[in-house]
Design a protein around this motif. Structure first.
Motif, PDB file in Angstrom:
ATOM      1  N   HIS A   1       0.896  -1.142   0.111  1.00 60.96           N
ATOM      2  CA  HIS A   1      -0.050  -0.057  -0.029  1.00 60.96           C
ATOM      3  C   HIS A   1       0.768   1.132   0.057  1.00 60.96           C
ATOM      4  CE1 HIS A   1      -3.366  -2.573   0.629  1.00 60.96           C
ATOM      5  NE2 HIS A   1      -3.046  -2.758   1.947  1.00 60.96           N
ATOM      6  N   TYR A   2       0.744   2.100  -1.096  1.00 62.48           N
ATOM      7  CA  TYR A   2       1.652   3.116  -1.094  1.00 62.48           C
ATOM      8  C   TYR A   2       0.841   3.957  -2.325  1.00 62.48           C
ATOM      9  CZ  TYR A   2       3.783   2.105  -5.706  1.00 62.48           C
ATOM     10  OH  TYR A   2       4.154   1.886  -6.890  1.00 62.48           O
ATOM     11  N   TRP A   3       0.939   5.482  -2.048  1.00 63.82           N
ATOM     12  CA  TRP A   3       0.550   6.241  -2.946  1.00 63.82           C
ATOM     13  C   TRP A   3       1.211   7.478  -3.101  1.00 63.82           C
ATOM     14  CZ3 TRP A   3      -1.553   4.851   1.571  1.00 63.82           C
ATOM     15  CH2 TRP A   3      -1.844   5.635   2.316  1.00 63.82           C
ATOM     16  N   LEU A   4       1.242   8.362  -4.189  1.00 65.60           N
ATOM     17  CA  LEU A   4       2.062   9.346  -4.348  1.00 65.60           C
ATOM     18  C   LEU A   4       1.256  10.677  -4.171  1.00 65.60           C
ATOM     19  CD1 LEU A   4       3.890   8.408  -7.515  1.00 65.60           C
ATOM     20  CD2 LEU A   4       4.657   8.138  -5.053  1.00 65.60           C
ATOM     21  N   ASP A   5       1.743  11.718  -3.321  1.00 65.45           N
ATOM     22  CA  ASP A   5       1.160  12.976  -3.260  1.00 65.45           C
ATOM     23  C   ASP A   5       2.134  14.046  -3.553  1.00 65.45           C
ATOM     24  OD1 ASP A   5      -0.330  14.888  -2.466  1.00 65.45           O
ATOM     25  OD2 ASP A   5      -0.517  14.415  -0.238  1.00 65.45           O
ATOM     26  N   ASP A   6       2.032  14.684  -4.633  1.00 64.57           N
ATOM     27  CA  ASP A   6       3.079  15.624  -5.191  1.00 64.57           C
ATOM     28  C   ASP A   6       4.703  14.875  -4.977  1.00 64.57           C
ATOM     29  OD1 ASP A   6       4.054  17.732  -6.246  1.00 64.57           O
ATOM     30  OD2 ASP A   6       4.004  19.062  -4.387  1.00 64.57           O
ATOM     31  N   LYS A   7       5.512  15.351  -4.249  1.00 64.80           N
ATOM     32  CA  LYS A   7       6.747  14.870  -4.240  1.00 64.80           C
ATOM     33  C   LYS A   7       6.863  14.059  -2.950  1.00 64.80           C
ATOM     34  CE  LYS A   7       9.164  18.456  -6.730  1.00 64.80           C
ATOM     35  NZ  LYS A   7      10.171  19.450  -6.764  1.00 64.80           N
ATOM     36  N   GLN A   8       5.857  13.803  -2.415  1.00 66.54           N
ATOM     37  CA  GLN A   8       5.828  12.831  -1.313  1.00 66.54           C
ATOM     38  C   GLN A   8       5.294  11.373  -1.655  1.00 66.54           C
ATOM     39  OE1 GLN A   8       3.554  14.840   1.594  1.00 66.54           O
ATOM     40  NE2 GLN A   8       5.358  15.842   2.535  1.00 66.54           N
ATOM     41  N   VAL A   9       5.764  10.352  -0.976  1.00 66.19           N
ATOM     42  CA  VAL A   9       5.191   9.076  -1.020  1.00 66.19           C
ATOM     43  C   VAL A   9       4.671   8.751   0.285  1.00 66.19           C
ATOM     44  CG1 VAL A   9       7.262   7.936  -0.516  1.00 66.19           C
ATOM     45  CG2 VAL A   9       5.405   6.808  -1.813  1.00 66.19           C
ATOM     46  N   LEU A  10       3.465   8.079   0.451  1.00 61.68           N
ATOM     47  CA  LEU A  10       2.842   7.620   1.468  1.00 61.68           C
ATOM     48  C   LEU A  10       2.833   6.009   1.462  1.00 61.68           C
ATOM     49  CD1 LEU A  10       1.397  10.602   0.769  1.00 61.68           C
ATOM     50  CD2 LEU A  10       0.394  10.091   3.131  1.00 61.68           C
ATOM     51  N   ILE A  11       3.083   5.545   2.686  1.00 67.50           N
ATOM     52  CA  ILE A  11       3.227   4.094   2.497  1.00 67.50           C
ATOM     53  C   ILE A  11       2.433   3.452   3.719  1.00 67.50           C
ATOM     54  CG2 ILE A  11       4.723   2.139   2.623  1.00 67.50           C
ATOM     55  CD1 ILE A  11       7.050   3.983   1.817  1.00 67.50           C
ATOM     56  N   GLY A  12       1.517   2.610   3.528  1.00 66.39           N
ATOM     57  CA  GLY A  12       0.917   2.022   4.657  1.00 66.39           C
ATOM     58  C   GLY A  12       1.514   0.925   5.286  1.00 66.39           C
ATOM     59  N   ILE A  13       1.507   1.083   6.633  1.00 66.76           N
ATOM     60  CA  ILE A  13       2.034   0.225   7.286  1.00 66.76           C
ATOM     61  C   ILE A  13       1.517  -0.699   8.339  1.00 66.76           C
ATOM     62  CG2 ILE A  13       4.086  -0.099   9.251  1.00 66.76           C
ATOM     63  CD1 ILE A  13       5.118   2.679   8.096  1.00 66.76           C
ATOM     64  N   ARG A  14       1.513  -2.050   8.517  1.00 69.00           N
ATOM     65  CA  ARG A  14       0.573  -2.761   9.267  1.00 69.00           C
ATOM     66  C   ARG A  14       0.816  -2.868  10.530  1.00 69.00           C
ATOM     67  NH1 ARG A  14      -2.182  -6.108   5.372  1.00 69.00           N
ATOM     68  NH2 ARG A  14      -1.281  -5.898   3.298  1.00 69.00           N
ATOM     69  N   THR A  15       2.319  -2.976  10.894  1.00 70.33           N
ATOM     70  CA  THR A  15       2.803  -3.358  12.302  1.00 70.33           C
ATOM     71  C   THR A  15       4.110  -2.406  12.495  1.00 70.33           C
ATOM     72  OG1 THR A  15       4.565  -4.740  11.213  1.00 70.33           O
ATOM     73  CG2 THR A  15       2.396  -5.831  12.235  1.00 70.33           C
ATOM     74  N   GLN A  16       4.193  -2.221  13.925  1.00 76.02           N
ATOM     75  CA  GLN A  16       5.184  -1.299  14.344  1.00 76.02           C
ATOM     76  C   GLN A  16       6.519  -1.814  13.995  1.00 76.02           C
ATOM     77  OE1 GLN A  16       5.140  -1.033  18.726  1.00 76.02           O
ATOM     78  NE2 GLN A  16       5.924   1.138  18.554  1.00 76.02           N
ATOM     79  N   LYS A  17       6.764  -3.318  13.797  1.00 75.29           N
ATOM     80  CA  LYS A  17       7.944  -3.634  13.185  1.00 75.29           C
ATOM     81  C   LYS A  17       8.342  -3.134  11.732  1.00 75.29           C
ATOM     82  CE  LYS A  17      10.332  -8.134  12.690  1.00 75.29           C
ATOM     83  NZ  LYS A  17      10.064  -9.598  12.532  1.00 75.29           N
ATOM     84  N   GLU A  18       7.248  -3.423  11.218  1.00 76.36           N
ATOM     85  CA  GLU A  18       7.490  -2.925   9.624  1.00 76.36           C
ATOM     86  C   GLU A  18       7.708  -1.606   9.559  1.00 76.36           C
ATOM     87  OE1 GLU A  18       4.550  -3.171   5.838  1.00 76.36           O
ATOM     88  OE2 GLU A  18       3.775  -3.891   7.561  1.00 76.36           O
ATOM     89  N   ALA A  19       7.218  -0.531  10.679  1.00 73.88           N
ATOM     90  CA  ALA A  19       7.382   0.657  10.624  1.00 73.88           C
ATOM     91  C   ALA A  19       9.062   1.119  10.854  1.00 73.88           C
ATOM     92  CB  ALA A  19       6.546   1.318  11.647  1.00 73.88           C
ATOM     93  N   ILE A  20       9.389   0.286  11.817  1.00 72.42           N
ATOM     94  CA  ILE A  20      10.756   0.622  12.147  1.00 72.42           C
ATOM     95  C   ILE A  20      11.545   0.281  10.994  1.00 72.42           C
ATOM     96  CG2 ILE A  20      12.581  -0.157  13.592  1.00 72.42           C
ATOM     97  CD1 ILE A  20      10.346  -0.590  15.932  1.00 72.42           C
ATOM     98  N   GLN A  21      11.520  -0.922  10.182  1.00 69.83           N
ATOM     99  CA  GLN A  21      12.178  -1.526   9.032  1.00 69.83           C
ATOM    100  C   GLN A  21      12.224  -0.493   7.883  1.00 69.83           C
ATOM    101  OE1 GLN A  21      10.528  -5.280   8.054  1.00 69.83           O
ATOM    102  NE2 GLN A  21      11.795  -6.316   9.698  1.00 69.83           N
ATOM    103  N   LEU A  22      10.975   0.243   7.913  1.00 74.28           N
ATOM    104  CA  LEU A  22      11.042   1.100   6.826  1.00 74.28           C
ATOM    105  C   LEU A  22      11.722   2.498   6.833  1.00 74.28           C
ATOM    106  CD1 LEU A  22       7.361   1.028   5.200  1.00 74.28           C
ATOM    107  CD2 LEU A  22       9.122   1.088   4.117  1.00 74.28           C
ATOM    108  N   LEU A  23      11.576   2.840   8.169  1.00 79.54           N
ATOM    109  CA  LEU A  23      12.253   4.151   8.730  1.00 79.54           C
ATOM    110  C   LEU A  23      13.826   3.783   8.592  1.00 79.54           C
ATOM    111  CD1 LEU A  23      10.374   5.275  11.936  1.00 79.54           C
ATOM    112  CD2 LEU A  23      10.971   6.663   9.999  1.00 79.54           C
ATOM    113  N   GLN A  24      14.330   2.811   8.839  1.00 79.58           N
ATOM    114  CA  GLN A  24      15.799   2.377   8.666  1.00 79.58           C
ATOM    115  C   GLN A  24      16.106   2.333   7.238  1.00 79.58           C
ATOM    116  OE1 GLN A  24      16.194  -1.429  10.693  1.00 79.58           O
ATOM    117  NE2 GLN A  24      16.369  -0.255  12.926  1.00 79.58           N
ATOM    118  N   HIS A  25      15.402   1.760   6.503  1.00 82.00           N
ATOM    119  CA  HIS A  25      15.586   1.794   4.967  1.00 82.00           C
ATOM    120  C   HIS A  25      15.412   3.055   4.386  1.00 82.00           C
ATOM    121  CE1 HIS A  25      14.403  -0.191   0.683  1.00 82.00           C
ATOM    122  NE2 HIS A  25      15.535   0.427   0.949  1.00 82.00           N
TER     123      HIS A  25
END
Lengths: 312, 563
Positions: free
Chosen positions: A261-285
């Motif tokens: 789940h992701y979508w674009l908004d101008d020069k931003q990308v918004l990514i849907g995250i299911r779990t906290q763990k997934e959020a941390i991984q994405l932030l690191q990435h």
């Protein structure tokens, strides 16, 4: 087509609201029911096979992009526009407030109110109460064309409420209004809902509608893409957080390649995250991408986010 | 009640909106005001137009000169031409507006020489009416004079007939009376004549011989008896011895002898007298016989006379019948002649004496074009303002809310009432201002208002149809103007309908503009009774009903497809 109680509970509805939704005897009686509504302009279909029900005491949002057919659907529900399909309403006491105020600009506030009351055959109208509550009493003898945009919207709302309707149709009630007026209008609608009135609102201002609508229907590509309570959408999508990442240029490919789940908004990308763990991984990435990232935030998914996801 | 309240609310709103829109208020109120003021100032006079008239005449007769003098006195410019061709060229070049041609011996009273010919560009045919109007009084006077002379003759003849009939009536009555008397007398004579008996008994003419014989026999017998008696007495005396007896017998015998002598003498006389009497009797008998024969002849003549008398009676009876019929005819004729109330030639030549109350100066051109002005106000307002009201509402921001309220019938009725009210206001303005030019015309106002009311309804319905059918205000206005133009050009106002073909003319008679113009001219200008235009009124009323139905149908249809 009532929403199952379990679904409402899963969506996080409070019990009093569920009880109100179900009615005093626990049975669901829709105040309006649309079945297989289909409408097209010449050969181009605008609405296809749309079915839903609206229940007493709810604010039902019809959401969608401009031109998707929200106003047309609202007009069909109010009986202004003909269509294929069936519209069943349990009450004749209905009010309608259009996107663009519908009254005579050359008549004063009082003259407009009196005129529409007489034409509608209303014997007694609590006009003063209505005008005072919406802050129009001081402008009673002011020509309607001299009112501000917000006041015009309020006057239109007053005219819609003249007959003390049980079912209210509102088309973009807060469009072109300042934030204060918008909040005022929504509060007023909440007050009407508390009085047991049913309100159907067509709007493209999703974030604004989210906290006030009991349920929403998302119109997309001639049909209803989703219908339900906003929290219910989040639950269904399994989306607890949204990571918002701003790039200098559109270099987000590496970040979203593995995301569902992701979508674009101008020069931003918004990514849907299911779990906290997934959020941390994405932030690191994201942090690994270095200087190409300008902004980075994690937030609760809004109705706007869900809408973007549903309609992309 | 709610419906009426809703309708009144919509009407009130419409009028309020129009009043608050300064432009529309100015157009609605000042438009007709300006129209009537301009028309009033331009046409409220009896002066002829600035017409230059070409004149062609081989001979300027007295009547022709009278004609031309009349035109000249009405400020028409007259230009004399030698020939018709040059005059016609003058018309074509614009030198003169029209050309009038007189026959050689022009005279009002001569059938073959009283025709005046106009030569005019067809677009200026109305000028002919203006020219004719200027001398119509003279022509009318002349025509009236001729008619009066003729009528005088006719009335004179009638009067003479009347007198003669009056004189003849007593004569015929006398004749009839006499005939009646003769008839009565004839019947009496006939009756009495039949009572006459001319039958005569048969007369025996031999009566004289028997009588004579009887007298002679009687005398002879008597004498013989006397002789016998004397003989006997003598015998007795002779046989008697007694002297006294004898003497007595002798005396008796002597007496008898004297008697005998006397008787003999008397008998001779008697016989002679009898003879004479018989002769006389014979004569009488003969006379009687002659008379009897005459009576018999008279009797035979009686039948013939009775038949003749019967014939005479029948003839008299027939004559009496004829006399009665003649009397009846004379009575009828006399009655008819008495019933002729018009004995004045002027009355006869102008049988309808109409008194027209002037609505202004009678010869003012304004009075003739005023109905047209009124109609134009109604037509333009009906065909332009009504669609505008419909589209103002349709384009109004409040249209959607009105649609939601769904007062369909009230909205239709309110639009109609609003338009009628606006036109009424305009007409009131026009009529009010026109009083300045015409003075008081309240006498002709009721029929005029009745006609104007119907005309207004017709054109408002027509305007509503246009407003409903045409989707935008612009197209509706264009359609209104086009409709007005079509109606104008197919009416008597621009081009005389008389110039159209027969079938087309009959069709164009139904043009509401035409009917309205005829009715208003009749009621307002001529002040005639409303009954004269009853036929036109009924036709227009039927048209109003039809247009009302169409307006409502179009309204319902448009409502259904535009939702």
């Amino acid at each position: 087509m009532p929403v199952p109680v379990e679904e409402l509970r899963e969506a996080g509805w409070p019990e009093p609201l569920i009880n109100e939704y179900l009615g005093s005897n626990g049975q669901t009686q829709p105040i309006l029911e649309a079945e297989h509504v289909t409408f097209s302009f010449t050969s181009k279909p605008l609405l296809s096979n749309i079915s839903f029900a609206v229940y007493p005491g709810e604010i039902f949002g019809i959401l969608g992009r401009s031109g998707v057919g929200k106003t047309t659907l609202l007009n069909i529900l109010a009986g202004i526009q003909h269509s294929k399909g069936t519209i069943t309403t349990k009450t004749t006491r209905q009010g309608f407030s259009t996107q663009y105020p519908s009254f005579y600009p050359d008549l004063s506030v009082a003259e407009n109110c009196k005129y529409f009351a007489r034409v509608a055959g209303l014997e007694k109208v609590r006009l003063r109460t209505l005008l005072e509550r919406l802050g129009l009493w001081d402008t009673l003898h002011t020509p309607a064309k001299e009112l501000s945009g917000g006041m015009k919207k309020k006057l239109d709302l007053v005219l819609a409420l003249l007959g003390d309707p049980e079912l209210l149709f509102l088309d973009e009630p807060t469009a072109d209004l300042d934030p204060v007026s918008r909040q005022y209008i929504w509060r007023f609608l909440g007050h009407l809902r508390d009085q047991g009135k049913s309100i159907i609102v067509a709007t493209h201002l999703l974030d604004e509608a989210e906290p006030h609508c009991t349920r929403v229907a998302v119109l997309h590509d001639t049909h209803i893409a989703a219908i339900g309570a906003p929290d219910d959408f989040r639950m269904r999508l399994g989306m607890r957080y949204v990571l918002r990442v701003g790039f200098e240029s559109q270099q987000y490919g590496a970040l979203v390649s593995s995301q569902q789940h992701y979508w674009l908004d101008d020069k931003q990308v918004l990514i849907g995250i299911r779990t906290q763990k997934e959020a941390i991984q994405l932030l690191q990435h994201a942090l690994q991408l270095g200087e190409s990232i300008q902004t980075l935030s994690i937030e609760q998914p809004s109705l706007q986010n869900i809408f973007s996801l549903l309609t992309q | 009640m709610k419906f009426i309240k809703a309708t009144l609310a919509i009407v009130s709103k419409n009028l309020r909106l129009l009043a608050r829109s300064k432009t529309s208020a100015l157009i609605i109120l000042l438009g007709p005001l300006v129209l009537i003021v301009l028309a009033g100032l331009a046409f409220d006079h009896a002066e002829p137009f600035a017409i230059t008239l070409g004149v062609v005449a081989q001979e300027y007769t007295e009547d022709a000169q009278l004609f031309l003098d009349t035109l000249a006195s009405n400020n028409l410019d007259l230009v004399t031409f030698e020939a018709q061709d040059s005059c016609t060229r003058g018309v074509l070049s614009g030198e003169v507006d029209a050309c009038v041609e007189f026959p050689q011996h022009f005279a009002f009273s001569e059938k073959d020489n009283n025709q005046i010919s106009f030569h005019v560009d067809y677009s200026k045919v109305n000028l002919v009416y203006a020219i004719v109007n200027t001398f119509s009084e003279q022509v009318d006077a002349q025509a009236s004079k001729l008619r009066q002379e003729l009528a005088d003759d006719v009335i004179g003849a009638i009067a003479v007939s009347k007198d003669e009939v009056s004189k003849g009536k007593p004569l015929v009555v006398g004749l009839a009376t006499n005939a009646e008397t003769v008839l009565e007398k004839s019947r009496q004579v006939s009756s009495r004549f039949s009572d006459l008996d001319f039958s005569a008994p048969t007369i025996n003419t031999s009566i004289d011989e028997d009588l004579r014989t009887d007298v002679q026999n009687l005398t002879n017998n008597t004498l013989e008896a006397i002789i016998d008696a004397l003989t006997t007495l003598r015998a007795v005396r002779d046989s008697t011895t007694d002297n006294s007896t004898r003497a007595s017998l002798s005396s008796l015998i002597h007496t008898l002898e004297n008697s005998y002598d006397d008787l003999l003498a008397t008998s001779n006389e008697t016989i002679m007298e009898t003879e004479q009497a018989l002769n006389h009797t014979q004569t009488l008998v003969n006379t009687l016989h002659d008379n009897a024969q005459r009576l018999q002849h008279a009797g035979s003549l009686k039948a013939t006379l009775a038949a003749d008398l019967s014939t005479v009676t029948e003839q008299v009876d027939g004559s009496l019948l004829l006399a009665l019929k003649l009397q009846e005819s004379l009575n009828t004729l006399s009655g008819r002649l008495d019933a002729v109330g018009t004995t004045n030639a002027q009355t006869l030549t102008n049988p309808v004496q109409t008194v027209i109350n002037p609505v202004g100066s009678e010869q003012s051109y304004l009075s003739y074009i005023f109905p047209l002005l009124l109609i134009l106000v109604v037509v333009f307002s009906g065909l332009l303002i009504t669609p505008t009201i419909i589209h103002l509402e349709r384009l109004s921001p409040a249209h959607l809310r009105n649609t939601l309220v769904d007062r369909t019938q009230a909205n239709f009725l309110a639009t109609f009432i609003t338009s009628v009210l606006i036109i009424s206001i305009e007409l009131a303005v026009v009529l009010g201002v026109s009083m300045f030019f015409f003075g008081n015309f309240f006498g002709v106002l009721p029929p005029t208002l009745l006609v104007l009311g119907l005309v207004t309804i017709v054109f408002v319905f027509l305007g509503m149809i246009i407003g409903h059918v045409f989707a935008t205000e612009t197209t509706a206005i264009l359609a209104g103007v086009a409709t007005t133009a079509v109606l104008l050009f197919s009416s008597n106002i621009v081009i005389p309908l008389a110039s159209a073909p027969s079938i087309l003319r009959q069709l164009l008679w139904f043009n509401p503009l035409n009917l309205a113009e005829v009715m208003l001219r009749t009621t307002f200008v001529y002040g005639h009774s409303f009954s004269i235009v009853a036929q036109e009124f009924l036709v227009l009323l039927a048209g109003a009903v039809l247009l009302g139905f169409l307006a409502h149908t179009s309204y319902r249809y448009i409502q259904s497809i535009r939702l």
